[in-house]
Design an enzyme around this catalytic site. Structure first.
Site, PDB file in Angstrom:
ATOM      1  N   LYS A   1       0.809  -1.223   0.000  1.00  0.00           N
ATOM      2  CA  LYS A   1       0.000   0.000   0.000  1.00  0.00           C
ATOM      3  C   LYS A   1       0.840   1.269   0.000  1.00  0.00           C
ATOM      4  CE  LYS A   1      -4.424  -1.842   1.026  1.00  0.00           C
ATOM      5  NZ  LYS A   1      -5.458  -2.186   1.971  1.00  0.00           N
TER       6      LYS A   1
ATOM      7  N   ARG B   1      -3.425 -10.104   4.733  1.00  0.00           N
ATOM      8  CA  ARG B   1      -3.849 -10.260   3.333  1.00  0.00           C
ATOM      9  C   ARG B   1      -2.731  -9.699   2.459  1.00  0.00           C
ATOM     10  NH1 ARG B   1      -5.949  -7.006  -0.492  1.00  0.00           N
ATOM     11  NH2 ARG B   1      -7.527  -7.836  -1.903  1.00  0.00           N
TER      12      ARG B   1
HETATM   13  N1  PMM Z   1      -7.594  -3.718   0.404  1.00  0.00           N
HETATM   14  C1  PMM Z   1      -7.790  -3.900  -0.903  1.00  0.00           C
HETATM   15  C2  PMM Z   1      -8.737  -4.836  -1.370  1.00  0.00           C
HETATM   16  N2  PMM Z   1      -9.435  -5.600  -0.495  1.00  0.00           N
HETATM   17  N3  PMM Z   1      -9.909  -6.222   1.713  1.00  0.00           N
HETATM   18  C3  PMM Z   1      -9.725  -6.045   3.021  1.00  0.00           C
HETATM   19  N4  PMM Z   1     -10.406  -6.802   3.912  1.00  0.00           N
HETATM   20  N5  PMM Z   1      -8.860  -5.112   3.514  1.00  0.00           N
HETATM   21  C4  PMM Z   1      -8.144  -4.304   2.688  1.00  0.00           C
HETATM   22  O1  PMM Z   1      -7.404  -3.439   3.196  1.00  0.00           O
HETATM   23  C5  PMM Z   1      -8.302  -4.464   1.289  1.00  0.00           C
HETATM   24  C6  PMM Z   1      -9.229  -5.440   0.834  1.00  0.00           C
HETATM   25  C7  PMM Z   1      -6.967  -3.052  -1.832  1.00  0.00           C
HETATM   26  O2  PMM Z   1      -6.754  -3.531  -3.054  1.00  0.00           O
HETATM   27  P1  PMM Z   1      -5.691  -4.710  -3.472  1.00  0.00           P
HETATM   28  O3  PMM Z   1      -6.502  -5.947  -3.637  1.00  0.00           O
HETATM   29  O4  PMM Z   1      -5.160  -4.245  -4.781  1.00  0.00           O
HETATM   30  O5  PMM Z   1      -4.691  -4.835  -2.396  1.00  0.00           O
END
Ligand code: PMM
Length: 295
Positions: free
Chosen positions: A225, A265
């Site tokens: 990020k 994640r």
């Molecule tokens: N960030 C992204 C996508 N999904 N889900 C959760 N639970 N928490 C997050 O911070 C989050 C998410 C951002 O996009 P990416 O898939 O490109 O990392």
């Protein structure tokens, strides 16, 4: 594997004795760090299987980018992207999470084999989401969210970020429970980068224990990020591209695991899978006699 019943992890998922690793498969042309790489369903499935081979405990499949400024995709397109990948991974025995703000996508993904619904809006984007998840009886991620990605950066205004996020997460938790979701199935997520600047993200990471005190398992999603780019660039430098932030991501994983996060994640699984194992070994050593034997 047993199904977790206690306060450690959510009911409805296996019990891990360490922080779990959720690998990311973005079936999108435009996600901020990997947009387009896994857009073909066969390539996305292969990538999900590769992530499991590298140590992912779960795979999070999403069909809509939530990067700052992103516009929504339509429902038919999101279903077209997500369902075949969920179906094939689940059929291969992978524990699949579906990353969606749409109840229809969540419902059909669960029918296709998804075990967990990860809604970055925590049920706020689609009023049908909470009833659908309650009826499906699956675990649900409630993330801290203040509105759609198109203009979320304008909402990064806090009195005190930790107190405000704690209060708003509690509202999200209460909303989900009032809508019929079993509290034991709810996972909370501070939503790093969502209506937050780098300072906000770092403050939240510095206080993971306070977030855990909300009493639900915590998912930490720092992977690649913007705040990591800011930290690595220093005061005046240019942030490295997103795909050069994986070592920094693994550093966050080690800290999150040590602070008791339920899961991280991440896009690049290998280093984080190692990091959670090292954090766990240190955790065990902390509880053992200080002789150094048995390492
Ligand atoms: N960030 C992204 C996508 N999904 N889900 C959760 N639970 N928490 C997050 O911070 C989050 C998410 C951002 O996009 P990416 O898939 O490109 O990392």
């Amino acid at each position: 594997m047993t199904t977790q019943q206690g306060p450690g992890g959510p009911v409805g998922l296996p019990e891990w004795d360490r922080c779990a690793v959720m690998g990311v498969v973005n079936v999108t042309p435009d996600s901020f760090s990997d947009g387009g790489r896994w857009f073909d369903p066969d390539v996305a499935v292969k990538h999900g299987l590769d992530l499991v081979a590298e140590g992912a405990d779960l795979v999070d499949v999403g069909g809509e980018s939530t990067r700052p400024g992103a516009a929504r995709v339509d429902e038919a397109e999101e279903l077209r992207r997500v369902l075949p990948v969920v179906r094939e991974l689940a059929a291969a025995g992978v524990l699949v999470s579906v990353d969606t703000m749409r109840a229809s996508v969540a419902e059909q993904a669960v029918t296709a084999g998804a075990t967990l619904v990860n809604d970055v809006s925590g049920g706020q984007a689609d009023p049908a989401m909470i009833p659908v998840v309650a009826a499906a009886g699956v675990p649900f991620v409630v993330m801290h969210w203040r509105g759609q990605s198109i203009d979320m950066n304008n909402r990064a205004v806090y009195g005190e970020v930790l107190a405000d996020v704690l209060a708003e997460l509690r509202v999200g938790l209460d909303r989900a429970v009032a809508g019929g979701i079993d509290p034991a199935r709810i996972i909370l997520d501070p939503g790093l980068g969502f209506a937050k600047d780098a300072g906000h993200d770092l403050t939240l990471l510095a206080h993971l224990r306070a977030l855990r005190a909300l009493g639900r398992p915590l998912l930490v999603a720092a992977s690649r990020k913007r705040f990591l780019g800011r930290v690595l660039a220093g005061a005046a430098g240019d942030p490295p591209p997103a795909r050069e932030r994986d070592a920094a991501t693994a550093a966050v994983t080690a800290i999150a695991a040590r602070e008791g996060a339920w899961a991280v994640r991440v896009h690049e699984v290998h280093a984080s899978a190692d990091a959670v194992r090292v954090a766990h070994a240190i955790e065990r050593a902390a509880g053992a006699p200080a002789t150094g034997e048995g390492a």
